[in-house]
Structures are given as structure tokens and as C-alpha cells.
Design a protein around this motif. Structure first.
Motif, PDB file in Angstrom:
ATOM      1  N   VAL A  40      38.921  35.322   8.784  1.00 56.01           N
ATOM      2  CA  VAL A  40      39.277  35.443   9.821  1.00 56.01           C
ATOM      3  C   VAL A  40      40.548  36.148   9.948  1.00 56.01           C
ATOM      4  CG1 VAL A  40      39.840  34.028  12.059  1.00 56.01           C
ATOM      5  CG2 VAL A  40      38.167  33.051  10.363  1.00 56.01           C
ATOM      6  N   SER A  41      40.352  37.241  10.961  1.00 59.50           N
ATOM      7  CA  SER A  41      41.511  38.081  10.928  1.00 59.50           C
ATOM      8  C   SER A  41      42.747  37.263  11.856  1.00 59.50           C
ATOM      9  CB  SER A  41      41.046  39.236  11.747  1.00 59.50           C
ATOM     10  OG  SER A  41      40.040  39.935  11.066  1.00 59.50           O
ATOM     11  N   ARG A  42      43.885  37.956  11.804  1.00 57.92           N
ATOM     12  CA  ARG A  42      45.237  37.236  12.594  1.00 57.92           C
ATOM     13  C   ARG A  42      44.937  37.129  13.770  1.00 57.92           C
ATOM     14  NH1 ARG A  42      49.364  40.380  12.564  1.00 57.92           N
ATOM     15  NH2 ARG A  42      50.747  38.526  12.884  1.00 57.92           N
ATOM     16  N   PHE A  43      44.116  38.250  14.671  1.00 57.86           N
ATOM     17  CA  PHE A  43      43.768  38.293  16.026  1.00 57.86           C
ATOM     18  C   PHE A  43      42.282  38.510  15.867  1.00 57.86           C
ATOM     19  CE2 PHE A  43      48.027  39.687  15.601  1.00 57.86           C
ATOM     20  CZ  PHE A  43      48.903  38.598  16.421  1.00 57.86           C
ATOM     21  N   HIS A  44      41.373  37.632  16.157  1.00 58.18           N
ATOM     22  CA  HIS A  44      39.866  37.797  15.727  1.00 58.18           C
ATOM     23  C   HIS A  44      39.267  38.114  16.915  1.00 58.18           C
ATOM     24  CE1 HIS A  44      36.925  37.656  12.278  1.00 58.18           C
ATOM     25  NE2 HIS A  44      35.978  37.423  13.648  1.00 58.18           N
ATOM     26  N   SER A  45      39.147  37.077  17.868  1.00 55.73           N
ATOM     27  CA  SER A  45      38.337  37.226  18.889  1.00 55.73           C
ATOM     28  C   SER A  45      38.957  36.594  20.126  1.00 55.73           C
ATOM     29  CB  SER A  45      36.977  36.591  18.640  1.00 55.73           C
ATOM     30  OG  SER A  45      37.215  35.204  18.333  1.00 55.73           O
ATOM     31  N   ARG A  46      38.320  36.582  21.351  1.00 60.24           N
ATOM     32  CA  ARG A  46      38.933  36.124  22.677  1.00 60.24           C
ATOM     33  C   ARG A  46      38.105  35.718  23.495  1.00 60.24           C
ATOM     34  NH1 ARG A  46      42.080  40.814  25.491  1.00 60.24           N
ATOM     35  NH2 ARG A  46      43.555  39.977  23.861  1.00 60.24           N
ATOM     36  N   LEU A  47      38.418  34.550  24.318  1.00 58.82           N
ATOM     37  CA  LEU A  47      37.307  33.682  25.390  1.00 58.82           C
ATOM     38  C   LEU A  47      37.925  34.201  26.558  1.00 58.82           C
ATOM     39  CD1 LEU A  47      36.425  30.496  23.576  1.00 58.82           C
ATOM     40  CD2 LEU A  47      35.018  32.756  23.848  1.00 58.82           C
ATOM     41  N   THR A  48      37.238  34.526  27.541  1.00 57.53           N
ATOM     42  CA  THR A  48      37.759  34.861  28.823  1.00 57.53           C
ATOM     43  C   THR A  48      36.683  34.039  29.760  1.00 57.53           C
ATOM     44  OG1 THR A  48      38.168  36.911  28.451  1.00 57.53           O
ATOM     45  CG2 THR A  48      38.252  36.472  30.673  1.00 57.53           C
ATOM     46  N   ALA A  49      37.586  33.040  30.750  1.00 59.73           N
ATOM     47  CA  ALA A  49      36.917  32.357  31.644  1.00 59.73           C
ATOM     48  C   ALA A  49      36.200  33.023  32.747  1.00 59.73           C
ATOM     49  CB  ALA A  49      37.896  31.255  32.239  1.00 59.73           C
ATOM     50  N   GLN A  50      35.187  32.595  33.115  1.00 59.35           N
ATOM     51  CA  GLN A  50      34.341  33.164  34.465  1.00 59.35           C
ATOM     52  C   GLN A  50      34.276  31.994  35.464  1.00 59.35           C
ATOM     53  OE1 GLN A  50      33.230  36.501  34.010  1.00 59.35           O
ATOM     54  NE2 GLN A  50      34.168  36.248  32.099  1.00 59.35           N
ATOM     55  N   LYS A  51      34.696  32.536  36.666  1.00 56.48           N
ATOM     56  CA  LYS A  51      34.701  31.633  37.665  1.00 56.48           C
ATOM     57  C   LYS A  51      33.957  31.857  38.856  1.00 56.48           C
ATOM     58  CE  LYS A  51      39.820  30.645  36.689  1.00 56.48           C
ATOM     59  NZ  LYS A  51      41.260  30.655  37.152  1.00 56.48           N
ATOM     60  N   ASP A  52      33.818  30.797  39.710  1.00 59.49           N
ATOM     61  CA  ASP A  52      32.945  30.920  41.049  1.00 59.49           C
ATOM     62  C   ASP A  52      33.868  31.188  42.146  1.00 59.49           C
ATOM     63  OD1 ASP A  52      34.238  28.550  41.411  1.00 59.49           O
ATOM     64  OD2 ASP A  52      32.077  27.430  41.258  1.00 59.49           O
ATOM     65  N   GLU A  53      33.254  31.330  43.402  1.00 57.53           N
ATOM     66  CA  GLU A  53      34.187  31.584  44.670  1.00 57.53           C
ATOM     67  C   GLU A  53      35.108  30.633  44.797  1.00 57.53           C
ATOM     68  OE1 GLU A  53      30.844  31.309  44.645  1.00 57.53           O
ATOM     69  OE2 GLU A  53      30.030  33.193  44.706  1.00 57.53           O
ATOM     70  N   ARG A  54      35.004  29.248  44.398  1.00 61.49           N
ATOM     71  CA  ARG A  54      35.692  28.164  44.574  1.00 61.49           C
ATOM     72  C   ARG A  54      36.886  28.257  43.595  1.00 61.49           C
ATOM     73  NH1 ARG A  54      32.313  23.010  44.910  1.00 61.49           N
ATOM     74  NH2 ARG A  54      31.258  24.123  42.922  1.00 61.49           N
ATOM     75  N   GLY A  55      36.866  29.153  42.442  1.00 60.13           N
ATOM     76  CA  GLY A  55      37.968  28.962  41.519  1.00 60.13           C
ATOM     77  C   GLY A  55      37.359  28.318  40.464  1.00 60.13           C
ATOM     78  N   MET A  56      36.406  27.574  40.404  1.00 57.02           N
ATOM     79  CA  MET A  56      35.877  26.718  39.207  1.00 57.02           C
ATOM     80  C   MET A  56      35.258  27.643  38.007  1.00 57.02           C
ATOM     81  SD  MET A  56      36.945  23.874  40.158  1.00 57.02           S
ATOM     82  CE  MET A  56      35.990  22.809  39.296  1.00 57.02           C
ATOM     83  N   ILE A  57      35.936  27.152  36.906  1.00 60.06           N
ATOM     84  CA  ILE A  57      35.148  27.784  35.682  1.00 60.06           C
ATOM     85  C   ILE A  57      33.714  27.525  35.660  1.00 60.06           C
ATOM     86  CG2 ILE A  57      35.489  27.877  33.190  1.00 60.06           C
ATOM     87  CD1 ILE A  57      38.593  27.444  33.591  1.00 60.06           C
ATOM     88  N   THR A  58      32.848  28.340  35.379  1.00 65.08           N
ATOM     89  CA  THR A  58      31.393  28.311  35.043  1.00 65.08           C
ATOM     90  C   THR A  58      30.938  28.629  33.809  1.00 65.08           C
ATOM     91  OG1 THR A  58      31.254  30.672  35.796  1.00 65.08           O
ATOM     92  CG2 THR A  58      31.134  28.759  37.600  1.00 65.08           C
TER      93      THR A  58
END
Length: 232
Positions: A40-58
Motif C-alpha cells: 500500500v502506498s503512503r497516499f494510495h486512494s480516496r473515497l468521496t461522498a455522493q449526496k442527494d438534494e437533502r445533503g444526505m450521503i447516498t
């Protein structure tokens, strides 16, 4: 609610709850999810949240951050940003496997597992086995003890006379003194000295006589000294 479950790699079974908008994964301690593995690299990957119109993470999308061994989803290498579906597997290199789950799917999966379990059979009450009757114990008949007979007194044997101690014979040690060889006898030179002295005197007398005769003959006094030599 979403989460990652470690299936292979460091700390198998560990659960990472996903609640932030951006979640970085790698070996460096500044990442939100730290995975200590050599592939595993020092900075390997990234997760980005996807939200709906109400700002809830989908859901979450994953992207690779230029790692050495790459990020894979369901066996395909990630190029750019890819949306994750519940139940998909995220691989970081060859050794680290993460399962992406949503809370609703995890609950449904748990309920399905519970429903698939067979019903427990009712247990019959436990009946202890009957123990055999214990036979009655009768004490043995006491036998009369034999009469006590005192043993005959033991007469001690007379002591043996002690032998007088005789010291072992030890031969007298001879004193050893180194013997000095006798000094060689000095030769007696007295007789030789007398003979040599007499010879020297005789030679001196002969020389003296010849000298006197020669002197007298040259001065013409030989006849006065020895008339017998000059008598015709």
C-alpha cells in the motif's frame, strides 16, 4: 450509513465507518484510514461522498491517487473516479481486500442469515440414570490378638582387644652430597729446574772461558795464563 470491512491484510475483520465527505486511504499517518502494508502506498486512494438534494450521503466513489500497485474494484483497475455499489470488493495491491457495505444491506444480510438458520429442536428433559443399590457393609469379625512374648535379652559380645599401632618401616634416606672431583696433582718441577740451572751455569762458564782465552790470545797474555800452551 456505509462502511469498509477488512477481509484480507492487516487486522482482518476490522470495520471502518464512513461518515466524512472525503476519506483518504494509505500507509501515511495523515490518512483517515491507515493501512500498514508494504504493497500500500503512503497516499494510495480516496473515497468521496455522493449526496442527494437533502445533503444526505447516498454512497461513495473511489479513485486512485497514483499508487504503485493500483486500486481495483471487483477485479478491474480504477482509472479516474468510480462509484461503489454495496457488496463490491476494493483491492489495494495483491494483499489488502476491503468489502464496501451499506448499513441497510448489512442489516438485511444479517436477517437473511438468521432466517436461514435451522430451527432448534426442543430438548427433552434430562432424566438421571438409576444408580445401582449400594451393598450393605458388614464389619469383619475381630480375631483374638496373640499373647505378647518378650524377646530374649541380647548379650553384647566382649570387645576385641585393640592392636597396638606399629608405624610402618621407612628406610632411612641417604643424604646426598655432590662429590667434588679431586684436584689434579701439580707436577714437581724441582728436578727440572735444577737440571736447567746447572745447564745454564755450565754454558755460561764455557762462554766465559772461551771469551777469556780469546781476549788473552789477542793481548799476548795467553802464555802467561797458560804456560803449557806456549811450551814448544
Amino acid at each position: 450509513m456505509f462502511r469498509l470491512v477488512v477481509q484480507a491484510g492487516p487486522n482482518p475483520g476490522k470495520v471502518y465507518e464512513l461518515t466524512q465527505d472525503v476519506i483518504n486511504l494509505g500507509r501515511d499517518i495523515s490518512n483517515e484510514i491507515i493501512i500498514s502494508d508494504t504493497e500500500v502506498s503512503r497516499f494510495h486512494s480516496r473515497l468521496t461522498a455522493q449526496k442527494d438534494e437533502r445533503g444526505m450521503i447516498t454512497g461513495y466513489a473511489v479513485e486512485d491517487r497514483g499508487s504503485t500497485n493500483g486500486t481495483f474494484v471487483s477485479g478491474l483497475r480504477v482509472a479516474g473516479r468510480r462509484m461503489l455499489n454495496a457488496g463490491e470488493v476494493v483491492n489495494m495491491g495483491d494483499k489488502v481486500t476491503l468489502l464496501y457495505e451499506s448499513f441497510a444491506n448489512a442489516v438485511a444480510h444479517a436477517e437473511t442469515v438468521i432466517e436461514q438458520r435451522p430451527l432448534a429442536m426442543p430438548q427433552s428433559p434430562y432424566v438421571a440414570p438409576e444408580m445401582p443399590a449400594t451393598p450393605s457393609y458388614s464389619a469383619p469379625i475381630a480375631q483374638p490378638e496373640p499373647a505378647y512374648v518378650a524377646p530374649a535379652p541380647v548379650v553384647p559380645a566382649p570387645p576385641m582387644p585393640e592392636a597396638s599401632y606399629v608405624a610402618p618401616y621407612e628406610p632411612a634416606s641417604e643424604s646426598y652430597a655432590p662429590q667434588t672431583p679431586p684436584a689434579p696433582a701439580k707436577p714437581n718441577h724441582t728436578v727440572r729446574n735444577i737440571v736447567v740451572g746447572c745447564g745454564c751455569l755450565t754454558a755460561f762458564a764455557c762462554v766465559l772461558f772461551v771469551g777469556v782465552m780469546t781476549w788473552a790470545y789477542m793481548n799476548g797474555t795467553l802464555c802467561s795464563l797458560l804456560p803449557m800452551v806456549c811450551t814448544p
